[in-house]
Design an enzyme around this catalytic site. Structure first.
Site, PDB file in Angstrom:
ATOM      1  N   GLU A 284       0.816  -1.218   0.000  1.00  0.00           N
ATOM      2  CA  GLU A 284       0.000   0.000   0.000  1.00  0.00           C
ATOM      3  C   GLU A 284       0.844   1.259   0.000  1.00  0.00           C
ATOM      4  OE1 GLU A 284      -1.031  -2.682   1.392  1.00  0.00           O
ATOM      5  OE2 GLU A 284      -3.010  -2.895   0.490  1.00  0.00           O
TER       6      GLU A 284
ATOM      7  N   HIS B 180     -11.339  -3.897   9.310  1.00  0.00           N
ATOM      8  CA  HIS B 180     -12.008  -3.633   8.025  1.00  0.00           C
ATOM      9  C   HIS B 180     -13.197  -2.705   8.198  1.00  0.00           C
ATOM     10  CE1 HIS B 180      -9.867  -7.452   7.391  1.00  0.00           C
ATOM     11  NE2 HIS B 180      -9.843  -7.147   6.112  1.00  0.00           N
TER      12      HIS B 180
END
Lengths: 328, 324, 431
Positions: free
Chosen positions: B60, B128
């Site tokens: 990322e 999440h």
């Protein structure tokens, strides 16, 4: 006149002298910055490139204005070698309105897209990712521009090194990764931070070539960089070049330079000064005479002094402009 | 006018933009041939191939930095992080590089880049479920976009891609299958324009992302109690359309901000402060905030239900506000 | 060029330090790079190298060893060989300015605020900002309202209800000042009882008075008022009024008063000078589309200003009828809110009190107000050449205008026109 050395590198006299010119310009400008710092003309911190001139010079000699260079906190040398005007650099370092970034960034935020210089940086690591991105954009646009990332031995241990080199290898990006291994990350020796002594060797893990060169030999750097830039331009992907070099001043101006390295070590590297060596080399094979070199030195010294004077006389930035350019 | 889901509408916007400009490319894990784990890029790989629909390694920070460099050099990347939680690994690149390059260089470089991330709790657990709207609102140099309805998903994504500055584009997981009308033809929604999704006269409820839907449900409940709630969807948090909120408050004189993200320092705190500063003399009661609980997002359904605002809890807060 | 040796900055926040020791002797030749002197900074003693080559010349009156001086202070020079012969220390003017110290934050003494004495008797009344504003606008005194909000807080609803209640009860007339019961003033020292009679009397400001007070003050410090005066020969106007009065005796219609006549002729002048009939609203200048003239009426309760609407469309007789009605309703207290709204210009007449000229206050957002003085006979010069004088009916007009919107000459032209219309009323027939 041609230069021949044991690596069969061939340069015209003009190319050969240009290498010296660039190194001298870096050296003399950096000396102006050192003096300015000592006089209190510089509000923030600066990290001198003195001793490492051959790396920036040898690499940038192969680059065009539309190639993108991403640099480090020790980046004045990269900026000058890439073609930035010294007065814009010194003015920026003094925080003046005439600096390349309007005084907003100082030494670690030098930008000049017109010569392909996309920034010195205060954070270690991102130059690797940004240069890879520049390479990606070149691929998308289907041109032969390349991206170049400079970073140090310290940067080679940052996560960005792994992620950036991995993607560059996987996607065969037109990037050149130049590691300036001057043996110390601030004051932490590289041998302390990594078990494996070779940074160049890591490239194998990412599937592309890694080469190790004497970073104080501008011709060696020039040769390795030339090959790497060619590879990249022709679509053959990235290269990692590890340049062994040394900074002869402290990590940043004003910091102590003792306690983590010996004076003997410093002297030994000073004896291998890249500019001293190259001048001798040029004179030895007759490419340049003492008089020509003296004249060149005088002219560049003058340029450097003029740049520093310009910066000193420039005004400070207008505070009312501080919120400009946040958004397009 | 057609009925599309949020996901399909956003994808339609992306497809239209990619057809217009060759330098737009998408990166993310699984957005290539697979079409995205949330179907964000279905069909696009076949049209444009791997250079423009780039599957990435799990890097990322790496690909965020890479896309920043690409944007500086003329490309227009769209990063599809799947989950905002994953985007957090790239915060250094987002804050130190992406959001600042234009300013640091005194306007010499620009970074046209869109960062898409799924937000919110949906039985997704602590890694999440991030919302974190106010963190991005807080940073100079970033736009923060939170569409709710499909038409806005499309219109705002297109505007985000065309903007020359970095955009944090946050899409709530519970909105993905929401259906709504989407206009035919070119449809762009500007930043800084809130939408009054329900007119009312007794109090103003500002929702953020999915809580706009819950606020509308709450408004129906309140109607039965004789309370008429006006519901506003800000659509973009940076820039924030304060004028529309102030206009509503000058009519209703009561404001409730509902945000699934936790307080302290949620987006509602900023909205409340601004309304207090600029609309003080319109307020007949203090500005109230209803936030998600101050814990990470839990997994088990009853725990999640206890943490997030619901139509019932919003209605209850509104009723309390009416008698203050 | 001789190189200046200055106290260097070691560490970005160092502002001062001291020369610890010279490592070379005065007059000795130093090569660039050799260690030249030591400095004691914030943290430790550091060796400083020479940045240039030359013969060392230490400043004879320079800082002493160990003396703390600002960063950048001159310590000496490195003089190249060729300049040595002529070298001399420059005068004090060449001393480099010491580097600016890092800004120290102003040390504001932390004052603990004096404890506020808690008034145990008076309980604080809470009201929401909107409710307070509403109360002001509705002319409701909120101090006495019962609050139905949390903790007894007054809400908009409470204010609205209070206003409604107030409307239903009769409008309270201003409490007249009680006349002193003792009219003779005794020469001897007043007794306690008598002293009480001379004490000041207090009454709460009525809502109407409060409203007028706020409005007047607002006008005074918002507009830029300038008053123009002119003396008018009103002989013809007087004659006109007389004629209309005689005519109304025949027709039975109400006779136009002076105010009606002034309203009509002002309206004609306003049509020719429309900017006087405009107003400032925010960032815009609004040109009003009609002429509504407010005529000030003195009542027991204070100054009230009913409005004659669309004067440009009305004949003198219509105006006479309307104004009669308005004045009656004003005096009786049955004037409606509507009848007090919408004026674009105001006329205020103090002639009946023998006032000549005065400086009326503009009723914002209007642009101007016309003050009318008494009509009185005066001796005036009718022909300078022949030195002929005559007795004429004279009247002073005082026009206060808002200089934000209108300039002096513009206002003067308007006033001059009004004057002309008064002096030659037959000009009105032209239309």
């Amino acid at each position: 006149m041609l230069i021949k050395n044991d690596t069969d590198l061939v340069l015209t006299k003009e190319q050969a002298v240009k290498l010296l010119r660039t190194m001298l310009l870096i050296r003399y400008c950096e000396e102006q910055v050192v003096k300015s710092y000592a006089r209190g003309d510089i509000p923030g911190g600066v990290h001198m490139y003195i001793g490492e001139e051959a790396v920036a010079t040898g690499v940038c000699a192969h680059l065009r204005d539309d190639d993108a260079v991403f640099s480090t906190h020790r980046g004045h040398g990269h900026a000058i070698a890439k073609g930035m005007k010294p007065e814009k650099i010194i003015a920026e370092v003094m925080g003046k309105a005439t600096g390349c970034s309007g005084g907003r960034g100082g030494s670690m935020h030098l930008f000049d897209p017109s010569v392909g210089f996309y920034g010195t940086s205060g954070i270690v690591g991102p130059s690797i990712l940004l240069a890879s991105g520049a390479g990606y954009a070149a691929q998308l646009a289907k041109n032969d521009r390349v991206g170049v990332a400079f970073f140090g031995d310290g940067g080679s241990n940052n996560g960005a090194f792994h992620e950036g080199l991995n993607m560059a290898g996987a996607w065969q990006l037109p990037v050149i990764f130049v590691c300036e291994n001057n043996m110390y990350a601030t004051e932490v020796p590289f041998s302390y931070a990594s078990k494996s002594p070779s940074i160049a060797g890591r490239a194998q893990g990412y599937g592309f070539p890694g080469v190790e060169v004497d970073g104080n030999n501008v011709l060696a750097v020039y040769q390795a960089a030339g090959e790497a830039v060619s590879r990249a331009r022709s679509g053959n992907g990235p290269t990692l070049i590890e340049c062994h070099t040394y900074r002869t001043r402290a990590h940043s101006e004003g910091m102590r330079d003792t306690g983590y390295r010996t004076q003997a070590e410093v002297e030994a590297w000073k004896a291998r000064d890249p500019i001293k060596w190259y001048k001798a080399t040029l004179m030895a094979d007759g490419t340049a005479t003492q008089e020509e070199i003296d004249a060149l030195e005088a002219a560049i010294q003058k340029t450097a002094e003029e740049a520093a004077n310009f910066a000193r006389q420039s005004p400070m930035p207008d505070p009312t402009t501080v919120t400009n350019y946040l958004f397009s | 006018m057609r009925e599309l889901t949020f996901t399909d509408a956003a994808r339609e916007g992306l497809a239209e933009e990619m057809a217009r400009d060759d330098m737009i490319f998408v990166v993310g894990e699984g957005i290539g041939a697979r079409g995205g784990n949330f179907n964000t890029t279905v069909g696009l790989y076949d049209l444009y191939g791997e250079k423009r629909l780039r599957d990435t390694p799990i890097s990322e920070r790496g690909f965020t930095g890479l896309c920043t460099g690409a944007a500086v050099l003329g490309a227009r990347p769209v990063i599809d992080f799947m989950f905002l939680d994953f985007e957090l690994d790239a915060l250094g690149e987002i804050i130190n590089q992406m959001s600042r390059l234009r300013w640091m260089s005194n306007g010499q470089v620009k970074v046209p880049i869109v960062l898409r991330g799924g937000v919110g709790l949906a039985s997704t657990g602590p890694h999440h479920s991030a919302n974190l709207f106010s963190i991005f609102m807080h940073l100079p140099g970033l736009h923060v976009v939170t569409p709710v309805f499909p038409a806005d998903a499309k219109g705002l994504l297109k505007t985000s891609i065309r903007t020359d500055d970095p955009v944090i584009f946050l899409e709530h997981k519970k909105l993905m299958k929401l259906k709504g009308p989407v206009p035919d033809g070119e449809h762009l929604v500007p930043f800084g324009q809130a939408s009054v999704v329900r007119q009312g006269k007794d109090l103003t409820i500002v929702g953020i992302s999915f809580t706009v839907i819950e606020a509308l449900n709450a408004a129906n409940l309140l109607e039965k109690e004789g309370i008429s709630a006006e519901v506003i969807d800000p659509r973009t948090l940076a820039p924030l359309d304060l004028a529309t909120i102030l206009e509503s408050v000058s009519k209703t004189h009561r404001l409730l901000v509902v945000d699934e993200d936790f307080s302290p320092c949620g987006a509602g705190a900023e909205i409340a402060a601004q309304v207090m500063e600029q609309g003080f003399y319109e307020l007949d009661a203090p500005v109230r905030r209803l936030n998600g609980a101050f814990v990470p997002g839990p997994y088990s359904p009853p725990l999640e239900a206890a943490v997030i605002p619901s139509a019932q809890s919003i209605a209850k807060a509104a009723q309390a506000l009416m008698v203050e | 060029m001789a190189f200046e040796i200055t106290l260097p900055r070691l560490g970005w926040d160092m502002v001062e330090g001291s020369l610890a020791d010279w490592l070379k002797k005065d007059g000795e030749f130093v090569k660039a790079g050799e260690l030249l002197f030591t400095v004691e900074g914030d943290k430790a003693i550091q060796e400083i190298e020479a940045l240039d080559s030359g013969y060392l010349k230490t400043l004879p009156d320079g800082p002493q060893k160990g003396e703390k001086v600002p960063v950048g202070t001159l310590l000496g020079y490195l003089v190249p060989e060729e300049e040595l012969a002529e070298f001399h220390f420059p005068g004090p003017a060449l001393e480099p300015v010491p580097v600016q110290a890092v800004a120290q934050p102003a040390g504001l003494p932390l004052e603990t605020p004096a404890p506020v004495p808690v008034d145990g008797h008076k309980k604080r009344v809470y009201i929401s900002p909107y409710a307070r504003r509403l109360a002001q606008g509705l002319g409701v005194d909120w101090q006495g309202i019962h609050g139905s909000g949390k903790g007894g807080r007054i809400m908009a609803l409470d204010v609205e209800q209070a206003a409604l209640m107030k409307q239903k009860t009769t409008v309270p007339v201003a409490v007249p000042m009680p006349s002193p019961s003792v009219s003779t003033i005794s020469a001897i020292q007043p007794t306690a009882a008598q002293a009480a009679q001379y004490a000041a009397e207090r009454h709460a400001i009525t809502p109407l008075r409060k409203k007028i007070a706020e409005h007047m003050a607002y006008s005074a410090h918002t507009s830029a008022p300038v008053t123009l005066t002119t003396e008018v020969d009103a002989t013809e106007l007087v004659a006109l009024r007389k004629a209309l009065k005689e005519d109304s005796a025949i027709t039975g219609q109400p006779a136009p008063s002076y105010n009606d006549l002034l309203a009509k002729l002002s309206c004609l002048a306003l049509l020719e000078h429309p900017l006087i009939n405009a107003r400032i609203e925010g960032e815009e200048v609004v040109q009003m589309g009609t002429v509504n003239i407010a005529v000030a009426v003195d009542t027991e309760r204070g100054l009230i200003v009913p409005v004659l609407k669309d004067v440009q469309t009305k004949t003198l007789r219509q105006l006479a009828r309307e104004s009669a009605v308005l004045i009656e309703r004003t005096r009786s207290g049955s004037i409606t809110y509507e009848e007090l709204q919408g004026a674009t210009f105001t006329i205020t007449n103090l002639g009946m009190f023998e006032i000549d000229a005065f400086t009326p206050i503009i009723d914002l957002p209007q642009c101007a107000i016309l003050g009318v003085g008494r009509i009185a006979p005066k001796q005036v010069v009718v022909d300078v050449e022949t030195e002929k004088v005559a007795i004429r009916q004279c009247m002073m007009l005082s026009l206060t205008f808002d200089h934000r919107l209108v300039d002096g000459a513009q206002a003067a032209r308007f006033l001059q026109r009004v004057k002309r219309f008064i002096e030659r009323p037959y000009l009105w027939m032209a239309g």
